[in-house]
Design a protein around this motif. Sequence first.
Motif, mmCIF file in Angstrom:
data_model
loop_
_atom_site.group_PDB
_atom_site.id
_atom_site.type_symbol
_atom_site.label_atom_id
_atom_site.label_comp_id
_atom_site.label_asym_id
_atom_site.label_seq_id
_atom_site.Cartn_x
_atom_site.Cartn_y
_atom_site.Cartn_z
ATOM 1 N N TYR A 1 -14.674 2.641 6.106
ATOM 2 C CA TYR A 1 -14.468 1.399 6.839
ATOM 3 C C TYR A 1 -13.210 0.687 6.366
ATOM 4 O O TYR A 1 -12.456 0.150 7.172
ATOM 5 N N LEU A 2 -13.025 0.649 5.061
ATOM 6 C CA LEU A 2 -11.877 -0.053 4.516
ATOM 7 C C LEU A 2 -10.567 0.566 5.006
ATOM 8 O O LEU A 2 -9.632 -0.156 5.380
ATOM 9 N N ASP A 3 -10.493 1.900 5.034
ATOM 10 C CA ASP A 3 -9.279 2.560 5.528
ATOM 11 C C ASP A 3 -8.988 2.156 6.969
ATOM 12 O O ASP A 3 -7.845 1.873 7.328
ATOM 13 N N GLU A 4 -10.011 2.114 7.805
ATOM 14 C CA GLU A 4 -9.809 1.758 9.208
ATOM 15 C C GLU A 4 -9.447 0.287 9.373
ATOM 16 O O GLU A 4 -8.618 -0.069 10.207
ATOM 17 N N LEU A 6 -7.840 -1.550 7.183
ATOM 18 C CA LEU A 6 -6.449 -1.670 6.738
ATOM 19 C C LEU A 6 -5.492 -1.091 7.770
ATOM 20 O O LEU A 6 -4.395 -1.623 7.998
ATOM 21 N N ARG A 7 -5.904 -0.012 8.415
ATOM 22 C CA ARG A 7 -5.091 0.608 9.469
ATOM 23 C C ARG A 7 -4.865 -0.373 10.617
ATOM 24 O O ARG A 7 -3.782 -0.460 11.180
ATOM 25 N N GLU A 9 -4.723 -3.579 10.346
ATOM 26 C CA GLU A 9 -3.816 -4.647 9.909
ATOM 27 C C GLU A 9 -2.358 -4.265 10.143
ATOM 28 O O GLU A 9 -1.499 -5.121 10.240
ATOM 29 N N SER A 13 -1.969 3.958 14.708
ATOM 30 C CA SER A 13 -1.382 5.273 14.951
ATOM 31 C C SER A 13 0.007 5.183 15.575
ATOM 32 O O SER A 13 0.630 6.201 15.844
#
Length: 178
Positions: A1-4, A6-7, A9, A13
Amino acid sequence: YLDELLRLEGRGSCDHGSGCHSCHGAPGLYRCDDCFGPSMWCQSCVVSNHAHNPLHRIKEWNGQFFEHITLKGLGLRVQLGHEVGDLCIRPEPSSNDDFVVVDCHGIHKVAVDFCSCETGESKTTQLLRARWFPLTVSDPQTAATFAVLEQYHLLSFESKVSAYEFYHSLVRRSNNTG
């Protein structure tokens, strides 16, 4: 969840050289917080895509992070008294071109043109037909959407929130830095 999270922010892609989601031409520097998905648009496309949604919150990529920008600042004008996309032959800008709309998403500065054609209705009628409740009777410069009025009505019954508290929550939603 954290990676997504931050993505989201950042540009997701979309890399720095990618074009607009709609026209694939100019660089996509703008995204909408209220539209579905993380699409990036050029200035022209974000304005044309939001003619029906002039109260959406737009952010601009400055090279390092997203900054809030208004659709008014990007050139969107809301023409009242006509269908969206129809041009008025006698548009009349709101006083000082400073019109404020209070909505569930926050408080928005909007460029509003009233219709002053021979068959044009009064300014208050044009606002009401757009589902914006004018906050003054003569020469309105501020309106509240029917949606925000309904939201306040429900919250005042269910949680006893005061108008002052509700308004300040909208101020914070618009700009939480004070």
